[in-house]
Write a protein that holds these residues in place. Structure first.
Motif: not given
Lengths: 234, 234
Positions: A1, A3, A36-39, A74-75, B40-45
């Motif tokens: 995934m 982000p 949005l996907d957020v880290e 890296r992510r 926090l891995l905020q993977h809304c998808s």
């Protein structure tokens, strides 16, 4: 995934949480999956930024910040946001270390203020002693034809109380003190108050008021959504 | 940097943000550096959990959740929290894939409720159709000598509205609707309402009320602080 957004937070934690809250609140969605996907790297143990800027023998916060930049790269995040004005003292070093674009909250906010007030206006900058003494906003505002008005020592003292003794210490917020800071900023000749510390964004979001103000955290949130491909809720 | 806590969020984003807000608010600190380090891995998808539980031909959310588990283990977090009740449908699979301990919000909450009401009490469980139909809380409450009272179809309909059409859709929260859900839960015979969906934690935190309730999000936040070595603000 992969982000969309990487956030370097923890400076302090409440500010980063308010940033994420503002980010999601400003995004137009019908379901979770539209966000949005957020880290978020919420490394609260990052040494105090102001302490280092005022005294270079103190621990240097840029060391763990650069670790976080490398981790987010890296992510493969598409864009990096750092909801801490004072940390922008290290912006050039941070930006140079990142493959992903890093949003500059200071420059974005100065450009936004320039859309709101006439050229030559005085902008009351409210922030930590680190932000004020380094002239971060002074330079950015001059570059867009505005004049930075720094806080008096008395106002700065009260700003420090709000930032360090209340928000960062998990203590109740003093509404009257925050209103007094805004009132004295205007009395000193500011046409608009620039909320230039994400800890001050906490009372700014909590308390309604009629002073002309712009919050750097809101500017960063909007820019983050647009740059990461989200849709603004207008 | 070895983070104290890994959070698998995005299910949905507001719930995870409220969880972090609760976590920092419950931690005893004098400065930023006393807070826990959190990632926090905020993977809304991540695909909708309820959709999959009710229809296994829908995309399976556990696939990206397990990716997040592996990522947090790579970062050597000390404990993992998942502020989504419905996602605990996959708890055994998630826990088996993790070297770091994963906190079980369902079991922790059932154990906490058992401290608050007499044995044999009826507990009004409020959650998604995925949580209710899978019997997550029913099993956990029975294991501690309590009786789970599931919502009527009319109440579940209104719970769905609050979760999906309001919180997850970024729309205003209907206070009257939330109060009506609590009122009807009590009228149906519950001694206490169990807020078993972190989206419902959003109105639960926003609106003061006098109904007896326990919020699974708060239970998870307290357990996270204690397990990660932080100090509770009592």
């Amino acid at each position: 995934m992969r982000p969309d957004v990487g956030v370097i937070g923890g400076m302090g934690p409440d500010a980063a949480i308010l940033f994420l809250h503002t980010l999601t609140g400003m995004t137009k969605v019908a379901s979770d999956q539209d966000h949005l996907d957020v880290e978020l790297l919420q490394h609260c143990s990052i040494p105090d930024r102001t302490a280092y800027i005022l005294d270079h023998t103190q621990p240097n916060p840029v060391v763990p910040i650069l670790d976080d930049v490398r981790e987010l790269n890296r992510r493969q995040v598409q864009v990096i946001a750092i909801p801490c004005n004072t940390a922008h003292f290290f912006f050039d070093e941070i930006s140079a270390a990142s493959e992903a674009p890093v949003l500059n909250m200071i420059d974005l906010t100065a450009a936004h203020v320039a859309e709101l007030v006439p050229p030559g206006s005085s902008v009351g900058v409210l922030g930590t002693r680190g932000t004020i003494s380094s002239g971060l906003y002074q330079h950015a505002l001059e570059a867009v034809g505005l004049h930075a008005l720094n806080p008096s020592e008395a106002v700065q003292h009260d700003v420090d109380t709000l930032i360090f003794d209340q928000v960062k210490a998990n203590q109740p917020l003093d509404r009257d003190l925050y209103m007094s800071v805004l009132e004295r900023t205007m009395q000193a000749g500011a046409q608009i108050a620039l909320i230039g510390c994400t800890e001050l964004s906490v009372p700014e979001h909590a308390f309604a008021h009629d002073y002309a103000s712009v919050d750097a955290l809101d500017v960063l949130a909007r820019a983050t959504i647009v740059r990461a491909g989200g849709t603004l809720k207008l």
